[in-house]
Write a protein that holds these residues in place. Structure first.
Motif, PDB file in Angstrom:
ATOM      1  N   LEU A  22      -6.046  97.739 106.847  1.00 37.23           N
ATOM      2  CA  LEU A  22      -7.159  97.779 107.802  1.00 37.23           C
ATOM      3  C   LEU A  22      -8.238  96.756 107.451  1.00 37.23           C
ATOM      4  CD1 LEU A  22      -7.414 101.622 108.354  1.00 37.23           C
ATOM      5  CD2 LEU A  22      -6.441  99.915 109.903  1.00 37.23           C
ATOM      6  N   ASN A  23      -8.500  96.572 106.163  1.00 34.16           N
ATOM      7  CA  ASN A  23      -9.464  95.549 105.749  1.00 34.16           C
ATOM      8  C   ASN A  23      -8.962  94.147 106.094  1.00 34.16           C
ATOM      9  OD1 ASN A  23     -11.439  97.258 104.714  1.00 34.16           O
ATOM     10  ND2 ASN A  23     -10.466  97.343 102.699  1.00 34.16           N
ATOM     11  N   TYR A  24      -7.681  93.885 105.884  1.00 32.47           N
ATOM     12  CA  TYR A  24      -7.114  92.571 106.213  1.00 32.47           C
ATOM     13  C   TYR A  24      -7.204  92.304 107.715  1.00 32.47           C
ATOM     14  CZ  TYR A  24      -5.087  92.450 101.495  1.00 32.47           C
ATOM     15  OH  TYR A  24      -4.892  92.447 100.144  1.00 32.47           O
ATOM     16  N   ILE A  25      -6.969  93.335 108.509  1.00 32.53           N
ATOM     17  CA  ILE A  25      -7.081  93.166 109.967  1.00 32.53           C
ATOM     18  C   ILE A  25      -8.527  92.852 110.330  1.00 32.53           C
ATOM     19  CG2 ILE A  25      -6.938  94.374 112.184  1.00 32.53           C
ATOM     20  CD1 ILE A  25      -4.495  95.896 110.986  1.00 32.53           C
ATOM     21  N   GLU A  26      -9.473  93.602 109.748  1.00 35.20           N
ATOM     22  CA  GLU A  26     -10.895  93.372 110.021  1.00 35.20           C
ATOM     23  C   GLU A  26     -11.335  91.974 109.607  1.00 35.20           C
ATOM     24  OE1 GLU A  26     -15.176  95.249 108.660  1.00 35.20           O
ATOM     25  OE2 GLU A  26     -13.398  96.539 108.643  1.00 35.20           O
ATOM     26  N   GLU A  27     -10.789  91.483 108.501  1.00 34.98           N
ATOM     27  CA  GLU A  27     -11.132  90.146 108.003  1.00 34.98           C
ATOM     28  C   GLU A  27     -10.351  89.042 108.709  1.00 34.98           C
ATOM     29  OE1 GLU A  27     -10.187  90.532 103.883  1.00 34.98           O
ATOM     30  OE2 GLU A  27     -11.870  91.879 103.485  1.00 34.98           O
ATOM     31  N   LYS A  28      -9.501  89.428 109.652  1.00 36.56           N
ATOM     32  CA  LYS A  28      -8.663  88.498 110.413  1.00 36.56           C
ATOM     33  C   LYS A  28      -7.686  87.739 109.522  1.00 36.56           C
ATOM     34  CE  LYS A  28     -11.736  88.008 114.300  1.00 36.56           C
ATOM     35  NZ  LYS A  28     -12.864  88.795 114.099  1.00 36.56           N
ATOM     36  N   ARG A  29      -7.277  88.392 108.421  1.00 35.94           N
ATOM     37  CA  ARG A  29      -6.248  87.832 107.542  1.00 35.94           C
ATOM     38  C   ARG A  29      -4.869  88.284 107.988  1.00 35.94           C
ATOM     39  NH1 ARG A  29      -8.153  89.315 101.643  1.00 35.94           N
ATOM     40  NH2 ARG A  29      -6.183  88.297 101.152  1.00 35.94           N
ATOM     41  N   VAL A  30      -4.830  89.363 108.761  1.00 34.78           N
ATOM     42  CA  VAL A  30      -3.589  89.903 109.315  1.00 34.78           C
ATOM     43  C   VAL A  30      -3.834  90.170 110.790  1.00 34.78           C
ATOM     44  CG1 VAL A  30      -2.043  91.891 109.322  1.00 34.78           C
ATOM     45  CG2 VAL A  30      -2.853  90.972 107.158  1.00 34.78           C
ATOM     46  N   ILE A  31      -2.896  89.784 111.614  1.00 40.44           N
ATOM     47  CA  ILE A  31      -2.982  90.049 113.046  1.00 40.44           C
ATOM     48  C   ILE A  31      -1.875  91.036 113.397  1.00 40.44           C
ATOM     49  CG2 ILE A  31      -2.805  89.069 115.363  1.00 40.44           C
ATOM     50  CD1 ILE A  31      -3.741  86.407 114.094  1.00 40.44           C
ATOM     51  N   PRO A  32      -2.236  92.237 113.837  1.00 38.25           N
ATOM     52  CA  PRO A  32      -1.196  93.207 114.181  1.00 38.25           C
ATOM     53  C   PRO A  32      -0.476  92.793 115.459  1.00 38.25           C
ATOM     54  CG  PRO A  32      -3.366  94.097 114.653  1.00 38.25           C
ATOM     55  CD  PRO A  32      -3.573  92.758 114.009  1.00 38.25           C
ATOM     56  N   ILE A  33       0.819  92.939 115.464  1.00 41.55           N
ATOM     57  CA  ILE A  33       1.635  92.638 116.631  1.00 41.55           C
ATOM     58  C   ILE A  33       2.230  93.954 117.115  1.00 41.55           C
ATOM     59  CG2 ILE A  33       3.624  91.369 117.515  1.00 41.55           C
ATOM     60  CD1 ILE A  33       1.393  89.519 116.565  1.00 41.55           C
ATOM     61  N   ILE A  34       1.963  94.294 118.356  1.00 39.94           N
ATOM     62  CA  ILE A  34       2.482  95.528 118.931  1.00 39.94           C
ATOM     63  C   ILE A  34       3.373  95.147 120.091  1.00 39.94           C
ATOM     64  CG2 ILE A  34       1.872  97.661 120.094  1.00 39.94           C
ATOM     65  CD1 ILE A  34      -0.798  97.558 118.626  1.00 39.94           C
ATOM     66  N   GLY A  35       4.556  95.690 120.111  1.00 30.38           N
ATOM     67  CA  GLY A  35       5.495  95.396 121.188  1.00 30.38           C
ATOM     68  C   GLY A  35       4.986  95.870 122.536  1.00 30.38           C
ATOM     69  N   PRO A  36       5.327  95.160 123.603  1.00 32.29           N
ATOM     70  CA  PRO A  36       4.829  95.514 124.936  1.00 32.29           C
ATOM     71  C   PRO A  36       5.268  96.906 125.376  1.00 32.29           C
ATOM     72  CG  PRO A  36       6.549  93.862 125.101  1.00 32.29           C
ATOM     73  CD  PRO A  36       6.221  94.025 123.642  1.00 32.29           C
ATOM     74  N   GLU A  37       6.401  97.390 124.865  1.00 29.25           N
ATOM     75  CA  GLU A  37       6.864  98.712 125.277  1.00 29.25           C
ATOM     76  C   GLU A  37       5.951  99.821 124.750  1.00 29.25           C
ATOM     77  OE1 GLU A  37       8.710  97.353 121.569  1.00 29.25           O
ATOM     78  OE2 GLU A  37       8.797  96.518 123.559  1.00 29.25           O
TER      79      GLU A  37
END
Length: 76
Positions: A24-39
């Motif tokens: 969650l910290n990496y996502i907040e820091e924009k070091r990780v971008i979560p990818i969620i499938g369209p389905e």
């Protein structure tokens, strides 16, 4: 140990609270971008549930006055 077996071992390990906090910290820091499938991204519409991507495409087409009749019907 090769890369494939290492990746398999890592993916099989359960996430503990520290790992979730780090993620969650990496996502907040924009070091990780979560990818969620369209389905996984469905919205409720007047015609029932629909993929968010399709719903957005229809709204954009309407706003830009794009004729959708040449496109194939995507109804279930």
């Amino acid at each position: 140990m090769n890369a494939e077996s290492t990746a398999s071992a890592v993916s099989a390990a359960p996430f503990n609270d520290d790992v979730w906090d780090d993620l969650l910290n990496y996502i907040e820091e924009k070091r990780v971008i979560p990818i969620i499938g369209p389905e996984l991204l469905k919205v409720q519409t007047e015609n029932g549930p629909q993929l968010l991507l399709e719903w957005l495409a229809e709204k954009l087409a309407a706003r830009l006055n794009v004729d959708l009749t040449p496109l194939p019907d995507r109804s279930p």
